[in-house]
Design an enzyme around this catalytic site. Structure first.
Site, PDB file in Angstrom:
ATOM      1  N   HIS A  22     -57.889 -41.707  46.172  1.00 15.73           N
ATOM      2  CA  HIS A  22     -58.975 -42.429  46.255  1.00 15.73           C
ATOM      3  C   HIS A  22     -59.394 -43.261  45.268  1.00 15.73           C
ATOM      4  CE1 HIS A  22     -59.625 -39.219  49.807  1.00 15.73           C
ATOM      5  NE2 HIS A  22     -59.113 -40.575  50.635  1.00 15.73           N
TER       6      HIS A  22
ATOM      7  N   LYS B 149     -64.466 -35.589  64.225  1.00 13.55           N
ATOM      8  CA  LYS B 149     -63.155 -35.803  63.281  1.00 13.55           C
ATOM      9  C   LYS B 149     -63.399 -34.024  63.022  1.00 13.55           C
ATOM     10  CE  LYS B 149     -60.914 -38.630  61.722  1.00 13.55           C
ATOM     11  NZ  LYS B 149     -60.270 -39.515  60.227  1.00 13.55           N
TER      12      LYS B 149
ATOM     13  N   ARG C 161     -51.200 -47.061  51.107  1.00 12.63           N
ATOM     14  CA  ARG C 161     -50.500 -46.366  50.577  1.00 12.63           C
ATOM     15  C   ARG C 161     -48.862 -47.364  50.827  1.00 12.63           C
ATOM     16  NH1 ARG C 161     -53.054 -41.027  52.069  1.00 12.63           N
ATOM     17  NH2 ARG C 161     -53.578 -42.590  53.880  1.00 12.63           N
TER      18      ARG C 161
ATOM     19  N   SER D  41     -55.421 -36.460  50.982  1.00 12.32           N
ATOM     20  CA  SER D  41     -56.626 -35.448  51.158  1.00 12.32           C
ATOM     21  C   SER D  41     -55.470 -33.780  52.280  1.00 12.32           C
ATOM     22  CB  SER D  41     -57.460 -35.432  51.823  1.00 12.32           C
ATOM     23  OG  SER D  41     -58.092 -36.100  51.180  1.00 12.32           O
TER      24      SER D  41
HETATM   25  P1  ADP Z   1     -59.981 -41.813  56.380  1.00 11.49           P
HETATM   26  O1  ADP Z   1     -60.236 -40.831  57.771  1.00 11.49           O
HETATM   27  O2  ADP Z   1     -61.047 -42.944  57.182  1.00 11.49           O
HETATM   28  O3  ADP Z   1     -58.675 -42.579  56.911  1.00 11.49           O
HETATM   29  P2  ADP Z   1     -59.154 -41.414  54.167  1.00 11.49           P
HETATM   30  O4  ADP Z   1     -60.034 -39.757  53.471  1.00 11.49           O
HETATM   31  O5  ADP Z   1     -58.172 -40.084  54.479  1.00 11.49           O
HETATM   32  O6  ADP Z   1     -60.237 -41.651  55.053  1.00 11.49           O
HETATM   33  O7  ADP Z   1     -59.119 -42.631  53.550  1.00 11.49           O
HETATM   34  C1  ADP Z   1     -59.705 -43.617  53.266  1.00 11.49           C
HETATM   35  C2  ADP Z   1     -59.035 -44.706  52.748  1.00 11.49           C
HETATM   36  O8  ADP Z   1     -58.868 -44.357  51.288  1.00 11.49           O
HETATM   37  C3  ADP Z   1     -57.833 -45.448  53.216  1.00 11.49           C
HETATM   38  O9  ADP Z   1     -58.049 -46.127  53.641  1.00 11.49           O
HETATM   39  C4  ADP Z   1     -56.878 -44.690  53.565  1.00 11.49           C
HETATM   40  O10 ADP Z   1     -55.599 -45.551  52.885  1.00 11.49           O
HETATM   41  C5  ADP Z   1     -57.122 -44.559  51.756  1.00 11.49           C
HETATM   42  N1  ADP Z   1     -55.875 -43.740  50.668  1.00 11.49           N
HETATM   43  C6  ADP Z   1     -56.210 -42.610  51.115  1.00 11.49           C
HETATM   44  N2  ADP Z   1     -55.454 -42.002  50.245  1.00 11.49           N
HETATM   45  C7  ADP Z   1     -55.110 -42.455  49.687  1.00 11.49           C
HETATM   46  C8  ADP Z   1     -54.114 -42.348  48.648  1.00 11.49           C
HETATM   47  N3  ADP Z   1     -53.596 -41.963  47.777  1.00 11.49           N
HETATM   48  N4  ADP Z   1     -53.967 -44.186  47.566  1.00 11.49           N
HETATM   49  C9  ADP Z   1     -55.017 -45.468  48.141  1.00 11.49           C
HETATM   50  N5  ADP Z   1     -55.927 -44.775  48.826  1.00 11.49           N
HETATM   51  C10 ADP Z   1     -55.989 -43.854  49.880  1.00 11.49           C
END
Ligand code: ADP
Length: 158
Positions: A17, A41, A90, A128
């Site tokens: 992130h 969620k 990713r 996460s």
């Molecule tokens: P959501 O539940 O909205 O998917 P996340 O916190 O899982 O929330 O992810 C938010 C955004 O960050 C998404 O676009 C996800 O693809 C991106 N993201 C999550 N982990 C990574 C990572 N390791 N590298 C790049 N982008 C990421």
């Protein structure tokens, strides 16, 4: 002013992130990291915890602000006068969901563009939930999450 919103669950924030936040902060005047507090969620960390973890992680970025939102993302983006929604990609596995989300948001608000940032390859496997699993099994999460979050994760699993 170029204003963007980077929405997500951030449950918890990872270095993946943070990589996206850093890239976005270089291109936009203001980036709102927006934590969705959608009660449907099931989150591991409370909204308050997620806010605190993110705030401490983005301290170094002067043009990054952390907020929460409920309801439609495009409505939140409009209140911030943001014309861009940032999302991270990713692997190919992210594509289908992100594609659906981007097109849905475009249908709801054609004036707002979704922009994708490709993560650093170092973080391309990181999520996460993976981080939570590792911490839950007593593994070392150093380098996967921002410094302050390591403690938070191990504390939670005790
Ligand atoms: P959501 O539940 O909205 O998917 P996340 O916190 O899982 O929330 O992810 C938010 C955004 O960050 C998404 O676009 C996800 O693809 C991106 N993201 C999550 N982990 C990574 C990572 N390791 N590298 C790049 N982008 C990421």
């Amino acid at each position: 002013m170029k204003i963007a919103v980077y929405p997500g669950s951030f449950d918890p924030v990872t270095n993946g992130h943070l990589d996206i936040i850093e890239r976005a902060s270089r291109l936009f005047d203001v980036v709102y990291v927006a934590i969705s507090s959608n009660p449907e969620k099931n989150h591991s960390f409370s909204v308050g915890k997620r806010v605190n973890m993110l705030k401490s992680s983005v301290k170094g970025f002067k043009n990054v602000k952390v907020e929460t939102f409920t309801g439609l993302l495009v409505d939140y983006a409009k209140t911030k006068k943001a014309r861009s929604i940032i999302r991270g990609l990713r692997a190919v596995s992210d594509f289908e969901y992100e594609f659906q989300l981007a097109l849905t948001n475009r249908k709801l608000a054609p004036e707002i563009e979704t922009i994708f940032f490709m993560t650093d390859y170092k973080f391309s496997y990181l999520s996460s939930s993976l981080v939570k699993q590792i911490a839950g099994l007593g593994g070392d999460v150093r380098g996967l999450v921002p410094k302050g979050i390591e403690k938070e994760l191990s504390r939670k699993e005790q």
